[in-house]
Motif scaffolding. Structure first.
Motif, short mmCIF file in Angstrom:
data_model
loop_
_atom_site.label_atom_id
_atom_site.label_comp_id
_atom_site.label_asym_id
_atom_site.label_seq_id
_atom_site.Cartn_x
_atom_site.Cartn_y
_atom_site.Cartn_z
N ASP A 25 20.94 80.82 81.48
CA ASP A 25 21.06 81.09 80.06
C ASP A 25 21.83 80.12 79.43
N PHE A 26 23.09 79.56 80.14
CA PHE A 26 24.09 78.72 79.65
C PHE A 26 23.37 77.29 79.88
N GLY A 27 22.60 77.07 80.81
CA GLY A 27 21.99 75.65 81.04
C GLY A 27 20.80 75.50 80.08
N ILE A 28 20.00 76.56 79.81
CA ILE A 28 18.91 76.44 78.83
C ILE A 28 19.62 75.92 77.25
N GLY A 29 20.76 76.82 77.06
CA GLY A 29 21.65 76.09 75.53
C GLY A 29 21.88 75.04 76.00
N VAL A 30 22.52 74.54 76.95
CA VAL A 30 22.87 72.98 76.97
C VAL A 30 21.61 72.06 76.95
N LEU A 31 20.57 72.37 77.60
CA LEU A 31 19.33 71.71 77.68
C LEU A 31 18.54 71.60 76.10
N THR A 32 19.02 72.23 75.24
CA THR A 32 18.45 72.45 74.01
C THR A 32 18.72 71.03 73.38
N LYS A 33 19.74 70.21 73.82
CA LYS A 33 20.25 68.99 73.47
C LYS A 33 19.74 67.81 74.23
N LEU A 34 20.03 68.41 75.56
CA LEU A 34 19.62 67.24 76.48
C LEU A 34 18.08 66.87 76.95
N LYS A 42 12.82 73.06 71.30
CA LYS A 42 13.91 73.74 71.47
C LYS A 42 13.49 75.38 71.30
N ARG A 43 12.65 75.42 70.54
CA ARG A 43 12.11 77.04 70.44
C ARG A 43 11.38 77.53 71.68
N VAL A 44 10.84 76.41 72.27
CA VAL A 44 9.94 76.97 73.62
C VAL A 44 11.32 77.21 74.62
N LEU A 45 12.35 76.40 74.56
CA LEU A 45 13.30 76.76 75.60
C LEU A 45 14.17 77.83 75.06
N ILE A 46 14.31 78.20 74.04
CA ILE A 46 15.15 79.17 73.64
C ILE A 46 14.29 80.67 73.79
N ASN A 47 13.01 80.57 73.88
CA ASN A 47 12.00 81.49 73.87
C ASN A 47 12.10 81.97 75.35
N THR A 48 12.22 80.99 76.42
CA THR A 48 12.35 81.44 77.66
C THR A 48 13.21 82.44 78.00
N ILE A 49 14.50 82.30 77.49
CA ILE A 49 15.40 83.27 77.77
C ILE A 49 15.49 84.40 76.59
N GLY A 50 14.89 84.09 75.48
CA GLY A 50 14.91 85.20 74.44
C GLY A 50 15.00 86.71 74.67
N SER A 123 27.28 77.40 74.41
CA SER A 123 26.67 77.51 75.84
C SER A 123 27.48 76.78 76.74
N LEU A 124 27.64 75.59 76.14
CA LEU A 124 28.34 74.53 77.13
C LEU A 124 30.06 75.01 77.23
N LEU A 125 30.77 75.46 76.31
CA LEU A 125 32.03 75.84 76.53
C LEU A 125 32.34 77.02 77.25
N HIS A 175 20.71 74.76 87.20
CA HIS A 175 20.10 76.05 87.47
C HIS A 175 19.13 76.42 86.02
N GLY A 176 19.60 75.96 85.00
CA GLY A 176 18.82 76.18 83.77
C GLY A 176 17.63 75.18 83.69
N ALA A 177 17.81 73.96 84.17
CA ALA A 177 16.69 72.99 84.18
C ALA A 177 15.55 73.50 85.27
N VAL A 178 16.02 74.08 86.14
CA VAL A 178 15.03 74.70 87.51
C VAL A 178 14.20 75.79 86.61
N PHE A 179 15.01 76.75 86.06
CA PHE A 179 14.35 77.55 85.32
C PHE A 179 13.52 77.18 84.18
#
Length: 333
Positions: A25-34, A42-50, A123-125, A175-179
């Motif tokens: 979850d945290f990894g996906i949040g960080v990846l919304t920028k990276l 960004k919507r796709v990434l957020i929807n994977t954990i929505g 997510s990062l903090l 972990h988020g990138a792999v997810f």
């Protein structure tokens, strides 16, 4: 094994489950920028954990609640001594949940950008701060004879704890990138795999350094086995990612997190919070626990509730198991 030992193990299991699930979850949040190139991605990434992010936080609530009930002295010293970092984590989790819901309530560019930035930082903090908290928990802090933390906030920012924060950030982002590669289709899936290939070696170096330090400082044979499992699983995750086997890559990255957390709890036991001032002032599973009667009642309750929670959470993941891409998104309002 006495009941306070059983509850130490159960709390370790809850924290392990939390970091395994909330880690991506945290990894996906960080990846919304990276990783994401535009708002659609960004919507796709957020929807994977929505559908699952809020269920993942049940593990945190359960871990904190179990600590409060089973080890009140541990809970009191931990939450008073680590008040500021834990408060920051709590604020981030609140803002992150609000951001998930409110970002699509208006169409303004500034509105959505601000909430997306909130998701990233919230997510990062916590990803960093959880490593700092557990680094201090394992390494030991200034606890006096009255079981009270007598250090300052700056004492928590020691090299070992800071390295722990970098480890959790790197591991969770990997972990988020792999997810993301497991749950998406199209170009974003391929870029997630490439991102994982970059993040994995960074995480590996940090993991070896942090767990090696832990082993050298206070490890034994059991913790050494956990260390080896963590490193081998991380290497296997990188190999599976390179071969495009996203399911296996996610499994092995999860095993890395599980083994690392298990190692920390193995080195901690039988303490729950070591004192750096005097070993006789350590909080242990025996002097920090509740009464045997309380632990007995809790055990019966946990035996009934835990399988139900795991069943409904497993069912949620099964229902939302399909991959998604930009073509699956509904039109923005």
């Amino acid at each position: 094994m006495q009941l306070h030992d059983v509850w130490f193990v159960l709390i370790a299991v809850l924290w392990t489950g939390y970091f395994f699930l909330e880690g991506f979850d945290f990894g996906i949040g960080v990846l919304t920028k990276l990783l994401a190139r535009d708002r659609q991605e960004k919507r796709v990434l957020i929807n994977t954990i929505g559908p699952v992010w809020d269920g993942n936080e049940v593990w945190l609530i359960s871990a904190a609640g179990a600590t409060f009930a089973a080890f009140p002295e541990w809970y009191a010293t931990l939450f008073s001594g680590f008040y500021l970092p834990l408060l920051l984590i709590l604020i981030c989790l609140i803002l992150r949940g609000v951001a998930f819901e409110y970002r699509v309530k208006r169409t303004g560019e500034r509105w959505q950008r601000n909430w997306e930035n909130t998701i990233f930082w919230a997510s990062l903090l916590p990803a960093v701060l959880w490593g700092v908290v557990f680094g201090n928990l394992v390494h030991g802090v200034k606890i006096d004879a009255h079981k009270e933390y007598v250090g300052s906030v700056l004492d928590l920012l020691n090299p070992y704890a800071i390295l722990g924060g970098l480890v959790t950030l790197a591991l969770f982002t990997f972990h988020g990138a792999v997810f993301a590669s497991l749950k998406t289709v199209g170009d974003i899936r391929e870029r997630a795999r490439r991102m994982a290939a970059v993040l994995g070696p960074i995480a590996a170096v940090l993991v070896v350094g942090f767990l090696g330090w832990t082993q050298a400082d206070q490890g034994d044979g059991s913790s050494l086995i956990a260390l080896i499992v963590a490193v081998v699983a991380l290497v296997a995750a990188l190999g599976a990612n390179r071969l495009g086997r996203e399911g296996w890559a996610f499994t092995f990255s999860g095993i890395t997190i599980v083994a690392a957390v298990v190692m920390l709890f193995l080195t901690l036991f039988p303490n729950v919070m070591p004192s750096t001032l005097n070993e006789s002032w350590n909080l242990t599973v025996s002097n920090a626990s509740s009464s045997p009667y309380t632990l007995k009642i809790m055990t019966w309750g946990a035996a009934f509730a835990t399988p139900l929670v795991m069943l409904y959470q497993g069912w949620t993941y099964w229902v939302f198991r399909k991959r998604i891409g930009t073509q699956h998104l509904a039109k923005a309002h």
